[in-house]
Write a protein that holds these residues in place. Sequence first.
Motif, mmCIF file in Angstrom:
data_model
loop_
_atom_site.group_PDB
_atom_site.id
_atom_site.type_symbol
_atom_site.label_atom_id
_atom_site.label_comp_id
_atom_site.label_asym_id
_atom_site.label_seq_id
_atom_site.Cartn_x
_atom_site.Cartn_y
_atom_site.Cartn_z
ATOM 1 N N SER A 1 0.815 -1.215 0.000
ATOM 2 C CA SER A 1 0.000 0.000 0.000
ATOM 3 C C SER A 1 0.849 1.266 0.000
ATOM 4 O O SER A 1 0.345 2.353 -0.300
ATOM 5 N N GLY A 2 2.129 1.123 0.367
ATOM 6 C CA GLY A 2 3.002 2.291 0.422
ATOM 7 C C GLY A 2 2.923 3.057 1.721
ATOM 8 O O GLY A 2 3.532 4.114 1.866
ATOM 9 N N LYS A 3 2.168 2.524 2.696
ATOM 10 C CA LYS A 3 1.981 3.208 3.974
ATOM 11 C C LYS A 3 3.100 2.801 4.924
ATOM 12 O O LYS A 3 3.359 1.616 5.139
ATOM 13 N N TYR A 4 3.758 3.831 5.525
ATOM 14 C CA TYR A 4 4.858 3.567 6.448
ATOM 15 C C TYR A 4 4.632 4.283 7.768
ATOM 16 O O TYR A 4 4.086 5.390 7.806
ATOM 17 N N TYR A 5 5.051 3.621 8.846
ATOM 18 C CA TYR A 5 4.911 4.145 10.194
ATOM 19 C C TYR A 5 6.259 4.138 10.898
ATOM 20 O O TYR A 5 7.112 3.278 10.631
ATOM 21 N N LEU A 6 6.413 5.097 11.794
ATOM 22 C CA LEU A 6 7.555 5.118 12.694
ATOM 23 C C LEU A 6 7.048 4.695 14.065
ATOM 24 O O LEU A 6 6.207 5.361 14.663
ATOM 25 N N LYS A 7 7.567 3.571 14.540
ATOM 26 C CA LYS A 7 7.173 3.068 15.848
ATOM 27 C C LYS A 7 8.165 3.571 16.893
ATOM 28 O O LYS A 7 9.364 3.331 16.797
ATOM 29 N N MET A 8 7.649 4.282 17.890
ATOM 30 C CA MET A 8 8.494 4.868 18.928
ATOM 31 C C MET A 8 8.108 4.256 20.271
ATOM 32 O O MET A 8 6.980 4.401 20.729
ATOM 33 N N GLU A 9 9.057 3.559 20.877
ATOM 34 C CA GLU A 9 8.847 2.956 22.188
ATOM 35 C C GLU A 9 9.649 3.723 23.237
ATOM 36 O O GLU A 9 10.856 3.893 23.095
ATOM 37 N N ILE A 10 8.963 4.193 24.248
ATOM 38 C CA ILE A 10 9.622 4.854 25.380
ATOM 39 C C ILE A 10 9.774 3.807 26.477
ATOM 40 O O ILE A 10 8.791 3.262 26.973
ATOM 41 N N PHE B 1 8.666 6.246 32.484
ATOM 42 C CA PHE B 1 7.996 6.454 31.205
ATOM 43 C C PHE B 1 7.906 5.118 30.471
ATOM 44 O O PHE B 1 8.916 4.475 30.208
ATOM 45 N N LYS B 2 6.700 4.713 30.139
ATOM 46 C CA LYS B 2 6.493 3.486 29.367
ATOM 47 C C LYS B 2 5.340 3.734 28.402
ATOM 48 O O LYS B 2 4.186 3.803 28.807
ATOM 49 N N ASP B 3 5.654 3.862 27.122
ATOM 50 C CA ASP B 3 4.596 4.104 26.140
ATOM 51 C C ASP B 3 5.068 3.713 24.756
ATOM 52 O O ASP B 3 6.280 3.632 24.487
ATOM 53 N N ILE B 4 4.115 3.476 23.897
ATOM 54 C CA ILE B 4 4.395 3.145 22.496
ATOM 55 C C ILE B 4 3.552 4.055 21.613
ATOM 56 O O ILE B 4 2.335 4.158 21.800
ATOM 57 N N PHE B 5 4.195 4.714 20.662
ATOM 58 C CA PHE B 5 3.501 5.569 19.709
ATOM 59 C C PHE B 5 3.772 5.058 18.303
ATOM 60 O O PHE B 5 4.906 4.705 17.971
#
Length: 722
Positions: free
Chosen positions: A130-139, A198-202
């Motif tokens: 699909s050409g869709k890209y994400y940046l996964k950020m884990e704190i 800090f514990k989170d995923i974006f």
Amino acid sequence: MIDSPAETDEALRKKLRNQLEKSGISTAVRKMVRKICDAKDDVNSINPDEVITEVYRKGLMDTFMENLDRENSNGNQRKESLGLLKTSENGNSEQNSDSDIIVETGKDWGFGNCENSSDSDLVQHTLRKSGKYYLKMEIRGGKAFLDHLLDESRSDDVASENNMNVKNEFRAKLVLHVFYKSLRFTAKPVECRCDPDFKDIFLIDIGRFDHRGGGDGSVASQILSINEPLRIMVVREDVNLHVLGGSLVAYCAHDWRSILVTENGLKNFPLELMGIGPEHNVCVGILQVRLSLVPIPHERISESTYLDKVNHAGASHEDRERNFIATVKRWWKEYIEIRADHQLRLIRLFAYDEKMVAKPVMAFVKPVQLDDLLGTPFNAAWFVSLLPLNGNQHTNCSGTTGYKFLPGIQNGIGGCFLSERWQNVETTIISKSGTVEDHAVLLTSLLLSFGLDAYVALGTKRGKGSWAWTVTLSENQEPTFWESTTGDYYDHYSYPEGYLGSNNDLAHEIEEKLAKNKTYNFLTVSCIFNDKELYANVQPTISVDFVDWNIGNTSKWKRLPYHQDYKQSTSSYPFHLNRSTLNWDFIAKKLEFQLKNLLSFARKEQSLGTSWDDVLPPYMGQHLTREELEVSTCGKDFKDHFKTVALKNLPPGYDFRAHTFNSQTVEAYKLFESALREPLADGIIFIRGDDVRHSLKVKIFPYPEDVPSVRFMIACRYIPTS
């Protein structure tokens, strides 16, 4: 089989008892009751309301509700972590099949243990196609926040005293915010400690790219062409400052594209957060971060290619900045040649931001996506006025004393006060506070989003010295002044051209209009600006009463355009306001309960009993709503029926008193203290007479970003005694 109501109630009671024992609240309450009993000669004289008030004051009820909510939400935590997956580039919620696939199988590509590699490959293949890209950020945690060691020791002392984890006046919170283009992510507040948890995923949508390209057109090369960093901010919120505002304590702009150099599109690293203002070069904390691209591009960028791209972007920015500064220098030379005293006027071409970077003042004004959260410009003005005002940080605005100048700018050209620091719009919003300049910049940004021709005005105000406010101009260049710190506005009128120095009399109608100007105390205006241009006043006078507001007249105003080339080097994506999320009805009810207990306790100390009237509060709520409508819409024609209703329900021979308050705090003690400082309210609280009955009503009107307008009324009816 459906459980009977009795069985359901019993199960609920059992769950609440378990939670009370598990959290240690039962033990704390028993100790507290024991202390109260020990202090009383007669145990039977203990007032149950006194115990309940103490439970609320120590934060036990808040802690219990928070723990219960946390337990109930554990099953939804993963879903909440993925909640921002469906946020498109413009910040609007977007339902699409790509995001649905990610949500359904997210655990298989990084949000949990990878149990099914075929599903993970399917996700990667589907997204890549699909050409869709994400940046996964884990704190993954924080450390070395040394400025908060004292908070940690205070928290430990109080927790030890109560033998449990209790929220109290010493418990400050740290809130992590991440910005990318117009996307915005907020982590769950954590306790203020040296090593905050800090514990989170974006999951950040970085765009759609053509996977069929080759060579320079590869996906990795297309991603590398994005020149937009992750902006990470940490805000400290003290007790109740989630509502009242906090302070920005750390900032970092991180170039995430370095993960394109890695073999697997993944990078673990410690991210240093820098301080604010004078500490902008000092590391004040470290975040442990893991970044990865989803899906992983087939191509890999060499380190030399990456560095060449970064260096080229930096050189381009420097060229644009150099060209803009050269334009500013020519503009300033022309400006001071018009009239010698122009050097003494309050002209701001640059201001320092949170990182002590000097930016054109036009760069601070930016579009805000309203999403129907604020219905009218008047709502926007009232919303801005609810944000707490920090003290002005600058001193005398005349001359060049105290200036620090940009490199290459000669003395007196567009300088910034070293002690003066402005905030970007997003900082003012997430910290819920700012200086008068920050308020004016935010209000101007909001009014521009309503389509108004709005500008920040810099000048002076009687009793305040240098000041900033917002000006909107009509099609006929007629100005309206907006005071961003109060939400007030008025149509400003200037003396007719040529009147200054003449002996002509003015018409009575014009004199009445000019008289309104004195009410708002604005004295002078030197320049106005928005996100596109700045206009400097070149008229012989800077008095607002004599200024001609036709900014198109080059003999009255000198224009400095904000170059598009330079503007492209700064983030100009619209900022989005968040909807209110707190349960304000519950908070209002809790405030009512606490205020009633405080009033009863205060009267008891003076040997006065307290009885409550349950008939009047609904009508009091209508009156508080009318007051809020008046200030939030600038309406003046809302008829007040409360007095008629109150007198109608008043028995013969009784007198009636009432007083209202407006505040932004949700702390009962502070609200009650403010009431005691008011002579009228104090008289109502401690009224003496026969058959005294008090009434109390709290109404909270929420605005975006969980900014509240708290209104409450205290009233009483009584038979006066001689």
